[in-house]
Enzyme design. Structure first.
Site, mmCIF file in Angstrom:
data_model
loop_
_atom_site.group_PDB
_atom_site.id
_atom_site.type_symbol
_atom_site.label_atom_id
_atom_site.label_comp_id
_atom_site.label_asym_id
_atom_site.label_seq_id
_atom_site.Cartn_x
_atom_site.Cartn_y
_atom_site.Cartn_z
ATOM 1 N N PRO A 45 0.840 -1.208 0.000
ATOM 2 C CA PRO A 45 0.000 0.000 0.000
ATOM 3 C C PRO A 45 0.875 1.259 0.000
ATOM 4 O O PRO A 45 1.819 1.368 0.770
ATOM 5 C CB PRO A 45 -0.778 -0.093 1.319
ATOM 6 C CG PRO A 45 -0.543 -1.457 1.849
ATOM 7 C CD PRO A 45 0.709 -1.984 1.222
ATOM 8 N N GLU A 46 0.562 2.165 -0.885
ATOM 9 C CA GLU A 46 1.266 3.446 -0.955
ATOM 10 C C GLU A 46 0.342 4.530 -0.401
ATOM 11 O O GLU A 46 -0.790 4.249 -0.016
ATOM 12 C CB GLU A 46 1.651 3.739 -2.412
ATOM 13 C CG GLU A 46 2.641 2.742 -3.002
ATOM 14 C CD GLU A 46 4.066 2.951 -2.495
ATOM 15 O OE1 GLU A 46 4.315 3.965 -1.821
ATOM 16 O OE2 GLU A 46 4.920 2.092 -2.772
ATOM 17 N N HIS A 101 -5.140 -14.563 9.423
ATOM 18 C CA HIS A 101 -4.467 -13.260 9.317
ATOM 19 C C HIS A 101 -5.330 -12.071 9.749
ATOM 20 O O HIS A 101 -4.931 -10.934 9.564
ATOM 21 C CB HIS A 101 -3.925 -12.996 7.906
ATOM 22 C CG HIS A 101 -3.122 -14.121 7.334
ATOM 23 N ND1 HIS A 101 -2.002 -14.630 7.963
ATOM 24 C CD2 HIS A 101 -3.281 -14.849 6.205
ATOM 25 C CE1 HIS A 101 -1.516 -15.616 7.232
ATOM 26 N NE2 HIS A 101 -2.272 -15.765 6.173
ATOM 27 N N ARG A 134 1.477 -10.709 6.019
ATOM 28 C CA ARG A 134 2.937 -10.689 6.183
ATOM 29 C C ARG A 134 3.374 -10.064 7.506
ATOM 30 O O ARG A 134 4.551 -10.123 7.847
ATOM 31 C CB ARG A 134 3.580 -9.990 4.991
ATOM 32 C CG ARG A 134 3.290 -10.772 3.701
ATOM 33 C CD ARG A 134 3.996 -10.204 2.506
ATOM 34 N NE ARG A 134 5.455 -10.265 2.658
ATOM 35 C CZ ARG A 134 6.302 -9.801 1.759
ATOM 36 N NH1 ARG A 134 5.854 -9.248 0.663
ATOM 37 N NH2 ARG A 134 7.593 -9.875 1.961
ATOM 38 N N ARG A 140 23.247 18.831 -1.780
ATOM 39 C CA ARG A 140 23.034 17.380 -1.703
ATOM 40 C C ARG A 140 23.453 16.725 -3.008
ATOM 41 O O ARG A 140 23.017 17.135 -4.084
ATOM 42 C CB ARG A 140 21.542 17.077 -1.415
ATOM 43 C CG ARG A 140 21.014 17.640 -0.102
ATOM 44 C CD ARG A 140 21.658 16.969 1.115
ATOM 45 N NE ARG A 140 21.530 15.526 1.098
ATOM 46 C CZ ARG A 140 20.473 14.861 1.581
ATOM 47 N NH1 ARG A 140 19.460 15.501 2.112
ATOM 48 N NH2 ARG A 140 20.440 13.552 1.530
#
Ligand code: ZN
Length: 270
Positions: free
Chosen positions: A2-3, A91, A110, A151
């Site tokens: 999931p983002e 789960h 997971r 950077r």
């Protein structure tokens, strides 16, 4: 995985069913997640009202009257709003029990996710060190430009650093850099303000498009079998190594930056 858009759509999907309701307690079937679920979770949350659900990066914060429940979906987590007697499946690690026979069920095969009780969520190290939200007011080309001076790291790694900006995952970094015409390998400190302004806008566009697309899945949050998961996006570069660039037709290049798959067009991105 999931983002940010999936997490935001989860927030939108569960909020109408839970806001303002009182918690009755919790059932913890498996406490060994990325952080251990508090042994006294049920006692801590019982009797408190859910006042708001916020998102910070890919974290959800369920704010109760005193303290918050911190949730992260990890690699494979899902939340569903179900009647409390809905049969438990493998789960289904934690149920948060609300008034009116409502249950928020956390499912995570997971177990890289997080569900824990915090008295002071905003000062917790996981939250306090996060950079600004990419869809918030503090995120802009000027911000990226100022943060990146001196950077040398590749701009793609800079964009994915949660200390700089939260929740720009690998897919969205690839897509936004293509949309802005920026070579992902270019040192972050050598990109102009004008180009960072294009990049910040591109990040917003790709994230908002994904959230909008996820809007069609809102009803799935109340379906026991609604685990359709993650959005199918129309992607310009991510996962398209060797295929034709949608702008110029040349073959897209695939490399790794910071260990992450990176696809770009050497003709269109400088
Ligand atoms: Zn191209």
């Amino acid at each position: 995985m999931p983002e940010l858009p999936e997490v935001e759509v989860t927030r939108l999907g569960i909020s109408p069913h839970l806001l303002g309701k009182n918690l009755q307690g919790a059932i913890v079937r498996e406490s060994r997640l990325r952080l251990a679920v508090n042994a006294d979770l049920s006692a801590q949350v019982a009797g408190q009202k859910l006042e708001q659900i916020r998102r910070r990066g890919k974290y959800l914060l369920l704010d109760l009257q005193r303290g918050s429940i911190l949730i992260h979906l990890g690699m494979s987590g899902h939340l569903r709003v179900l009647p409390q007697d809905t049969p438990v499946e493998k789960h289904d690690h934690v149920d948060l029990l609300f008034a009116q026979d409502t249950c928020l069920r956390f499912h995570d095969p997971r177990r890289f996710g997080v569900l824990c009780w915090l008295e002071e969520a905003d000062t917790h190290p996981l939250i306090a060190r996060l950079g600004p939200e990419p869809l918030g007011e503090d995120f802009s080309g000027a911000y990226l430009h100022a943060q990146s001076r001196q950077r040398q790291i590749p701009v793609k790694a800079f964009l994915m650093d949660a200390h700089q900006v939260v929740g720009v995952g690998n897919i969205y970094a690839n897509e936004a850099l293509f949309a802005a015409g920026i070579d992902p390998r270019r040192p972050a400190g050598r990109i102009s303000l004008a180009r960072y302004t294009l990049l910040a806008a591109a990040v917003r566009v790709v994230l908002e498009a994904a959230i909008q697309q996820g809007g069609t899945t809102l009803r799935d949050f109340t379906r026991p079998d609604g685990r359709n998961g993650y959005f199918r996006l129309s992607l310009a570069v991510y996962g398209r190594e060797g295929q034709a660039c949608i702008r110029c037709g040349k073959a897209l290049q695939g490399i790794r930056i910071g260990g992450r798959a990176t696809t770009y067009c050497s003709h269109c991105q400088h």
